[in-house]
Design a protein around this motif. Structure first.
Motif, mmCIF file in Angstrom:
data_model
loop_
_atom_site.group_PDB
_atom_site.id
_atom_site.type_symbol
_atom_site.label_atom_id
_atom_site.label_comp_id
_atom_site.label_asym_id
_atom_site.label_seq_id
_atom_site.Cartn_x
_atom_site.Cartn_y
_atom_site.Cartn_z
ATOM 1 N N ASP A 107 0.600 -1.551 0.304
ATOM 2 C CA ASP A 107 0.059 -0.380 0.112
ATOM 3 C C ASP A 107 0.394 1.053 0.014
ATOM 4 O O ASP A 107 0.535 2.647 -0.500
ATOM 5 C CB ASP A 107 -1.222 0.341 1.070
ATOM 6 C CG ASP A 107 -1.781 -0.624 1.418
ATOM 7 O OD1 ASP A 107 -2.259 -1.377 -0.092
ATOM 8 O OD2 ASP A 107 -2.735 -1.246 2.088
ATOM 9 N N ALA A 108 2.157 1.029 0.504
ATOM 10 C CA ALA A 108 3.272 2.084 0.638
ATOM 11 C C ALA A 108 3.787 2.613 -0.693
ATOM 12 O O ALA A 108 4.597 3.545 -0.547
ATOM 13 C CB ALA A 108 3.625 2.338 1.775
ATOM 14 N N GLY A 109 3.342 1.794 -1.956
ATOM 15 C CA GLY A 109 4.202 2.200 -2.991
ATOM 16 C C GLY A 109 5.242 0.968 -3.648
ATOM 17 O O GLY A 109 6.147 0.821 -4.128
ATOM 18 N N PHE A 110 5.711 -0.345 -2.426
ATOM 19 C CA PHE A 110 7.250 -0.588 -2.216
ATOM 20 C C PHE A 110 6.117 -2.936 -3.531
ATOM 21 O O PHE A 110 5.359 -2.495 -2.685
ATOM 22 C CB PHE A 110 7.655 -0.888 -1.580
ATOM 23 C CG PHE A 110 7.784 0.301 -0.945
ATOM 24 C CD1 PHE A 110 9.137 0.827 -1.524
ATOM 25 C CD2 PHE A 110 7.308 1.159 0.309
ATOM 26 C CE1 PHE A 110 9.336 2.206 -1.317
ATOM 27 C CE2 PHE A 110 8.085 2.481 0.668
ATOM 28 C CZ PHE A 110 9.000 3.065 -0.074
ATOM 29 N N THR A 111 7.458 -2.756 -4.139
ATOM 30 C CA THR A 111 6.974 -4.599 -4.315
ATOM 31 C C THR A 111 7.948 -5.001 -3.072
ATOM 32 O O THR A 111 8.758 -4.912 -2.704
ATOM 33 C CB THR A 111 7.273 -4.671 -5.405
ATOM 34 O OG1 THR A 111 8.991 -4.151 -5.725
ATOM 35 C CG2 THR A 111 6.498 -3.439 -6.314
#
Length: 370
Positions: free
Chosen positions: A325-329
């Motif tokens: 959700d914070a934009g990382f994979t």
């Protein structure tokens, strides 16, 4: 034997900044960042420094201050030779000012200096602690410094200075406050004194943080969250923190995500981890849940109510529930996972966690959040 020590004089209220008028015939250096100057926030300080003093403004502060930033600060401040240092800003300006003082005095470049902290965010509690966090960019590491010389002499809490803080930063810093309080409450070094401070901080955050997030001009909510930050700082300065911060420090160095946001992602998982097979932590979380009116039950049911309240608040603040959700994979963290697991165990804040973690424990906690 344990020592309970409160080394900082704290001034509160909308007239608290007038404390600066007490300084006479001093050399005052204000450590801040360019935004504080460009926004005019610096005037809250300079207008309260009387003409008997000489003052200078040092603005070369970067987000997540680096070792190099601190070294250059020592060099610049040594030219002015201040007798008083005033740190104005959020965590970066405050951490930098404290580290500059520490390094300068350790190297005998800066002499005895009065340290005044004026926070413009409500999160770190650094205005009353002997902690500072400095970044090593080459190694992507954050170093928590702990030293008596980092303890501020004076803290000035004026909630007018936080009314313009954006909602996202209000959320991130507020979740950091909650993490400080909860980790202090279950610390292996916790006392009745730290408990009282932590309990009040949790109460204020649960009651007022969402209000401050929704309406930054809500002066009552801003004031209460500002005080909660300070109370939590007083609590963890006595008894330290725990695994949530141990992981957050190293993850922050690798992913460059806001510290409070990382804490918000980790905190529910850490509460669950600590209360699993650790009776003391389970009982303390459950006690706190009952004192906050979240549950009438004991044990795991009460802990679940506390976790639910944290996740509910996090959702209302529009904060991410995991690193995706914070934009990382997962690919963003996999190369760092072994290092994160090792460094989290070495972080000094992990030492007082109620449950002794292993590298595999840390790996599991972080992996499940991707």
């Amino acid at each position: 034997m344990k020592q309970v020590k409160f080394g900082t004089d704290i001034y509160i209220g909308t007239d608290a900044l007038t404390k600066l008028n007490d300084f006479q015939n001093e050399r005052i250096c204000v450590v801040t960042d360019n935004f504080m100057v460009e926004s005019g926030m610096i005037n809250f300080v300079t207008s309260n420094i009387n003409d008997s003093n000489e003052h200078a403004i040092f603005t070369d502060i970067v987000p997540d201050p680096t070792i190099e930033n601190v070294v250059s600060g020592v060099e610049e401040l040594s030219k002015f030779n201040p007798s008083v240092m005033v740190a104005l800003g959020g965590g970066s300006a405050i951490d930098a000012a404290k580290a500059i003082k520490l390094m300068g005095m350790k190297l005998d470049i800066i002499k005895e200096v009065t340290l005044v902290i004026i926070p413009t965010t409500s999160g770190t509690g650094s205005e009353v602690t002997d902690f500072s966090v400095i970044t090593n960019k080459k190694e992507n590491l954050k170093y928590p410094l702990v030293d008596d010389l980092l303890q501020p002499d004076i803290a000035i809490l004026d909630s007018r200075l936080v009314e313009t803080v954006p909602p996202t930063i209000t959320a991130d810093t507020g979740m950091d406050v909650l993490t400080h309080a909860l980790e202090a409450y279950v610390s292996t070094e916790a006392t009745d004194f730290s408990d009282a401070l932590a309990e009040k901080a949790v109460e204020l955050i649960f009651e007022y943080l969402e209000r401050a997030y929704v309406d930054g001009k809500d002066s009552e909510a801003r004031e209460k969250v500002h005080y909660a930050s300070c109370l939590a700082g007083l609590a963890f300065n006595q008894v330290s923190l725990g695994l949530c911060h141990g992981i957050a420090h190293t993850v922050g160095g690798k992913l460059h995500l806001a510290h409070g946001r990382i804490n918000g992602i980790l905190l529910p998982s850490i509460v669950q981890y600590n209360s699993n097979e650790n009776q003391r932590a389970l009982e303390r979380y459950a006690t706190l849940a009952r004192k906050q009116g979240l549950s009438n039950s004991k044990g795991k049911v009460a802990v679940r109510s506390l976790v639910n309240r944290i996740t509910e608040l996090r959702a209302k603040l529009n904060m991410p529930a995991n690193f995706i959700d914070a934009g990382f994979t997962k690919d963003d963290v996999t190369p760092h996972l072994a290092t994160i697991s090792e460094e989290a165990l070495l972080d000094p804040t992990t030492k007082t966690n109620p449950k002794t973690p292993t590298k595999e424990d840390v790996r599991q906690i972080v992996s499940k959040l991707f």
